[in-house]
Design a protein around this motif. Structure first.
Motif, PDB file in Angstrom:
ATOM      1  N   GLN A 156       0.913  -1.183   0.114  1.00 44.66           N
ATOM      2  CA  GLN A 156      -0.098   0.278  -0.158  1.00 44.66           C
ATOM      3  C   GLN A 156       0.857   1.249  -0.114  1.00 44.66           C
ATOM      4  N   LYS A 182       2.379   1.977  -3.335  1.00 38.37           N
ATOM      5  CA  LYS A 182       1.171   2.481  -4.351  1.00 38.37           C
ATOM      6  C   LYS A 182       1.124   3.818  -4.114  1.00 38.37           C
ATOM      7  N   LEU A 183       0.815   3.959  -2.832  1.00 43.33           N
ATOM      8  CA  LEU A 183       0.726   5.675  -2.419  1.00 43.33           C
ATOM      9  C   LEU A 183       1.641   6.704  -2.863  1.00 43.33           C
ATOM     10  N   GLN A 225       1.664   7.305  -6.442  1.00 48.38           N
ATOM     11  CA  GLN A 225       0.212   8.164  -6.589  1.00 48.38           C
ATOM     12  C   GLN A 225       0.808   9.704  -6.162  1.00 48.38           C
ATOM     13  N   GLY A 226       1.636   9.750  -5.121  1.00 48.32           N
ATOM     14  CA  GLY A 226       1.877  10.781  -4.533  1.00 48.32           C
ATOM     15  C   GLY A 226       2.809  12.088  -5.392  1.00 48.32           C
ATOM     16  N   ALA A 265      -2.240  11.599  -0.989  1.00 46.79           N
ATOM     17  CA  ALA A 265      -1.628  10.534  -1.317  1.00 46.79           C
ATOM     18  C   ALA A 265      -0.133  10.106  -0.311  1.00 46.79           C
ATOM     19  N   ASP A 279      -1.325   9.850   3.166  1.00 50.41           N
ATOM     20  CA  ASP A 279      -1.623   8.702   3.904  1.00 50.41           C
ATOM     21  C   ASP A 279      -0.539   7.712   3.848  1.00 50.41           C
ATOM     22  N   ALA A 280       0.693   7.753   2.940  1.00 49.84           N
ATOM     23  CA  ALA A 280       1.625   6.843   2.946  1.00 49.84           C
ATOM     24  C   ALA A 280       2.442   7.107   4.453  1.00 49.84           C
TER      25      ALA A 280
END
Length: 364
Positions: free
Chosen positions: A141, A144-145, A148-149, A155, A158-159
Motif C-alpha cells: 500500500q 502504491k501511495l 500516486q504521491g 496520497a 496517507d503513505a
C-alpha cells in the motif's frame, strides 16, 4: 456478527466450535485437523425474548445470531506459507473479531505443537504471523501511495500514516494497539489488517479451574499478565465442559454449572464479551406475529435501527414508540404502559438503548 476462532493446532478450537454451534466440525488430536473453515450460526441467548413471548404469545420468536468460523490452526511461519499458510490468514480477514483460543491446561494427553504449555509464547506466535502478513500488505500500500504521491499530496500524507503503523508492527505491536488520531484510524480502516481486528482471548482451562481461573491456574494468570494493556477482552472456558453441556437439557445444564461453581455457559460469556468489544446492543420488537431481537451499534439513532428491519422503515421514518423492556415487564402489557404515560414518542435524533422495545411508525 462474524467471529473467527483461531489459535495454534490442538488448543481446543474445534472442540469449542462444536460445542458452541453443534455443527459437528471434525476434532482430533493432531495438527491441521481443520483444513477448510467450518461455519456455524448460533442464536444469541436472551432471556428477555422468553419473557416477551409469555406476554404476547407470538407465532415466532427470533433471536439475534452470531456466526462462528473455525479457522485452521496457525503455526510459526504461516505468513511464509508454513503449515497451511496464507490461505488461512485470508479467512481471518472476513471476520468482525477474532476469538483467540489459548491452551491454559496442563497434562500430556493432548499433544502441544511446541511440546510445552506457555500461553504468552503461543499468543506471540499467532500475533507475529498476523503482523508479518500485515507488514507485507502495508508495504504494498505504501509503495502504491508513494507512486500516486507524485501528483497527489494527500496520497503522500496517507503513505506517511501507513509508514508510522508499519514501524510499530516491526516492533511486534499489533495494529489494534497502535496509537492513532481519529483521522489516522479512519484511514487504517481502509486497509484490512489482521492484527487490527478486535480480539477476545479465550483461555481454555481445565474443568477444575473453571470457577476461579485467576486463583487456581498459573497459565491463565500468565496469559492475563501478557495481554495487560491491550484493548481486548479475556474470558475463561473449558471446551470439554461446553461439549458435555450440549448433551443436556436446560435444567440439567444449570445443575451441572452450579456443581462447577459457575453461573453461565462459555457461549454466554463469549457473546457478552463480543458485544462489549464490538460496541453492540440489542433492541426488541414484540407483537403477535413475532418477538425478535435486533443487533445494532451503540449510538445508532432510531431511523438507522428501523432500517435494520427494512429499508422502507428508515426511508419513511416518522417516529419510534419506545418503552424500556423492564418497564413493559413490570406493567405487564403495552396498554398498561400507555395508560401510565410510559410509552415515549421519539424522533429522528433519538439514540437507541439496549432493551428498548420499539414500534416504528413510517410512511412511504
Amino acid at each position: 456478527m462474524k467471529l473467527g476462532i483461531v489459535g495454534l493446532p490442538n488448543v481446543g478450537k474445534s472442540t469449542l466450535f462444536n460445542a458452541l454451534t453443534k455443527a459437528g466440525a471434525e476434532s482430533a488430536n493432531y495438527a491441521f485437523c481443520t483444513i477448510d473453515p467450518n461455519v456455524g450460526v448460533v442464536p444469541v441467548p436472551d432471556e428477555r425474548l422468553d419473557k416477551l413471548a409469555e406476554l404476547y404469545n407470538p407465532k415466532k420468536v427470533t433471536h439475534a445470531t452470531v456466526e462462528f468460523v473455525d479457522i485452521a490452526g496457525l503455526v510459526k511461519g504461516a505468513a511464509n506459507g508454513e503449515g497451511l499458510g496464507n490461505k488461512f490468514l485470508s479467512h481471518i480477514r472476513e471476520v468482525d473479531a477474532i476469538v483467540h483460543v489459548v491452551r491454559c491446561f496442563g497434562g500430556s494427553k493432548i499433544i502441544h505443537v511446541e511440546d510445552s504449555v506457555d500461553p504468552a509464547r503461543d499468543v506471540e506466535t499467532i500475533n507475529t504471523e498476523l503482523i508479518l502478513s500485515d507488514i507485507e500488505m502495508l508495504e504494498r500500500q505504501i509503495d502504491k501511495l508513494t507512486k500516486q504521491g507524485k501528483g497527489d499530496k494527500s496520497a503522500l500524507a496517507d503513505a506517511e500514516v501507513l509508514k508510522k503503523v508499519c514501524a510499530e508492527l516491526t516492533k511486534g505491536v499489533c495494529a489494534r494497539n497502535v496509537e492513532l488520531s481519529e483521522s489516522e484510524a479512519e484511514l487504517l480502516k481502509t486497509v484490512p489488517l489482521l492484527s487490527g481486528k478486535p480480539v477476545i482471548y479465550c483461555a481454555n482451562v481445565s474443568e477444575d479451574d473453571l470457577a476461579r481461573p485467576d486463583e487456581e491456574n498459573e497459565y491463565y494468570n500468565s496469559l492475563k499478565a501478557y495481554i495487560a494493556g491491550e484493548d481486548a477482552e479475556i474470558i475463561s472456558v473449558c471446551a470439554e465442559t461446553e461439549a458435555a453441556l450440549g448433551d443436556l437439557d436446560e435444567d440439567e445444564q444449570q445443575a451441572y454449572l452450579e456443581d462447577l461453581g459457575v453461573t453461565e455457559t462459555g457461549l454466554s460469556k463469549l457473546i457478552k464479551a463480543s458485544y462489549a468489544l464490538l460496541g453492540l446492543i440489542s433492541f426488541l420488537t414484540a407483537g403477535e406475529p413475532e418477538v425478535r431481537a435486533w443487533t445494532i451499534k451503540k449510538g445508532t439513532k432510531a431511523p438507522g435501527a428501523a432500517g435494520k428491519i427494512h429499508t422502507d422503515f428508515e426511508r419513511g421514518f416518522i417516529r419510534a414508540e419506545v418503552v424500556p423492556y423492564e418497564v413493559l415487564i413490570e406493567k405487564g402489557s403495552l396498554t398498561a404502559c400507555k395508560e401510565a404515560g410510559l410509552v415515549r414518542s421519539e424522533g429522528k435524533e433519538y439514540v437507541m438503548n439496549d432493551g428498548d422495545v420499539v414500534l416504528f411508525r413510517f410512511n412511504v
